[in-house]
Scaffold this motif. Structure first.
Motif, short mmCIF file in Angstrom:
data_model
loop_
_atom_site.label_atom_id
_atom_site.label_comp_id
_atom_site.label_asym_id
_atom_site.label_seq_id
_atom_site.Cartn_x
_atom_site.Cartn_y
_atom_site.Cartn_z
N GLY A 1 0.80 -1.21 0.00
CA GLY A 1 0.00 0.00 0.00
C GLY A 1 0.84 1.26 0.00
O GLY A 1 1.79 1.38 -0.76
N ARG A 2 0.49 2.19 0.88
CA ARG A 2 1.14 3.50 0.87
C ARG A 2 2.58 3.46 1.37
O ARG A 2 3.36 4.37 1.12
N GLY A 3 2.93 2.42 2.12
CA GLY A 3 4.32 2.28 2.55
C GLY A 3 4.59 2.65 3.98
O GLY A 3 5.72 2.47 4.45
N ALA A 4 3.59 3.16 4.72
CA ALA A 4 3.80 3.58 6.10
C ALA A 4 2.51 3.45 6.89
O ALA A 4 1.41 3.63 6.34
N THR A 5 2.64 3.16 8.19
CA THR A 5 1.49 3.09 9.10
C THR A 5 1.88 3.67 10.45
O THR A 5 2.91 3.28 11.03
N LEU A 6 1.06 4.58 10.95
CA LEU A 6 1.22 5.13 12.30
C LEU A 6 0.19 4.46 13.21
O LEU A 6 -1.01 4.52 12.94
#
Length: 351
Positions: free
Chosen positions: A81-86
């Motif tokens: 997906g977008r490449g990052a998760t917080l």
């Protein structure tokens, strides 16, 4: 570059990895908030690992269904997906710093195996301002522009914020690629060719650099990745006794300018208890300078992870991480960050 349209010799990225900050709600674009069931599962795992130091915590200790499903979703975000998760919703009023560290290590190992981060032998790094004779950026309080590091999956977790500053930034590598393609396609040939990188072999009688060039932009099986650690380029040129090719310097200057555009960067201040995971070569990270006080000092945990699921990338992207692991185990560094190297690199990029 799935779903992309051809444009000459190159192809624009149109999938989820090519996001911009414009109109996407800042950090909300990458945020997952933990629910009550997930927090309860963390509390149970914390209690079960009470006798373990954080370095001995494994994925199995934090493998309740609620946590496994969460981290499977995070892995999909990062790799596909977008490449990052917080991750948000963990309270440091409920968990001590030691408990939070165990949570962090346990969740992180769903994504990869922790790597040693320096000659100190630290698998759990501490990002904080402290005496720093080796000029390592994570131990400074100054601004760090958008860049990549070395291992495939990176992560930070906040224990304490600064009095002011220390704002984190995330930038899509694919969106930056699209901008270079749109505005300066003539630079893509030299950026995809790349340059030699340090390999640490000078400490063992070698040349000090790879015998192959590592692309700045990697395009493999239609996947765009970016290795934006410019110090390595100039360190390798120094070891080889040559100048960085002028066209590559021009390209790196333009790349720096594009990466710094506000419309490409999600900015957010991580709060205590929050942690962020991202793919190092899909997403660049940055940080503004910060100010501490005697009683409030910015302090974050850091993990470098050798990923369980790899992204197709050019030669050098994973190989350099393995070389770094090899040297760190032996208490050595892959490259030296001398004051002279820092000065010359910044001067060259400033033009």
């Amino acid at each position: 570059m799935s779903g992309a349209a051809d444009s000459g010799a190159w192809t624009r990225v149109t999938d989820a990895s090519a996001w911009t900050a414009t109109g996407n709600g800042g950090a909300e674009l990458i945020t997952r908030r933990l629910g009550a069931a997930q927090i309860a599962a963390l509390a149970e795992a914390v209690q079960a690992t009470e006798a373990l130091p954080p370095e001995e915590v494994t994925r199995a200790h934090f493998s309740a269904p609620e946590l496994t499903q969460l981290m499977q979703a995070v892995q999909h975000d990062i790799v596909h997906g977008r490449g990052a998760t917080l991750l948000s919703g963990i309270s440091l009023q409920q968990f001590t710093e030691a408990e939070f560290t165990r949570i962090y290590v346990g969740l992180g190992q769903h994504l990869g195996t922790p790597a040693i981060q320096s000659p100190r032998g630290d698998k759990i790094g501490y990002v904080q301002h402290e005496p720093n004779p080796d000029n390592r950026g994570y131990l400074m309080d100054t601004e760090l522009g958008p860049h990549t590091d070395f291992h495939e999956i990176l992560s930070l977790a906040t224990i304490q914020t600064a009095v002011s500053g220390g704002i984190s930034g995330m930038t899509s590598s694919a969106a930056v690629f699209n901008a270079v393609l749109d505005e300066r396609p003539d630079l893509l040939a030299v950026l995809t060719e790349g340059y030699y990188f340090p390999d640490g072999s000078d400490a063992e009688g070698g040349s000090g650099t790879t015998d192959y060039k590592v692309p700045i932009f990697s395009i493999v099986d239609r996947h765009v990745s970016l290795y934006n650690y410019v110090l390595f380029v100039f360190a390798a040129a120094q070891s080889r006794g040559e100048e960085v090719p002028p066209k590559l310097v021009e390209a790196l200057r333009f790349l720096k300018q594009v990466c710094a555009r506000p419309e490409f960067t999600i900015s957010f201040e991580m709060q205590p208890g929050e942690m962020v995971f991202w793919h190092n070569f899909k997403v660049l990270h940055s940080r503004t300078g910060f100010q501490n006080s005697a009683t409030q000092k910015r302090r974050l945990l850091r993990l470098w992870l050798n990923a369980h699921e790899h992204r197709p990338m050019a030669k050098g992207y994973l190989e350099l991480a393995r070389l770094m692991d090899h040297h760190h185990v032996r208490g050595k560094s892959l490259a030296s960050y001398s004051t002279e190297l820092l000065r010359d690199t910044y001067a060259a990029l400033a033009g």
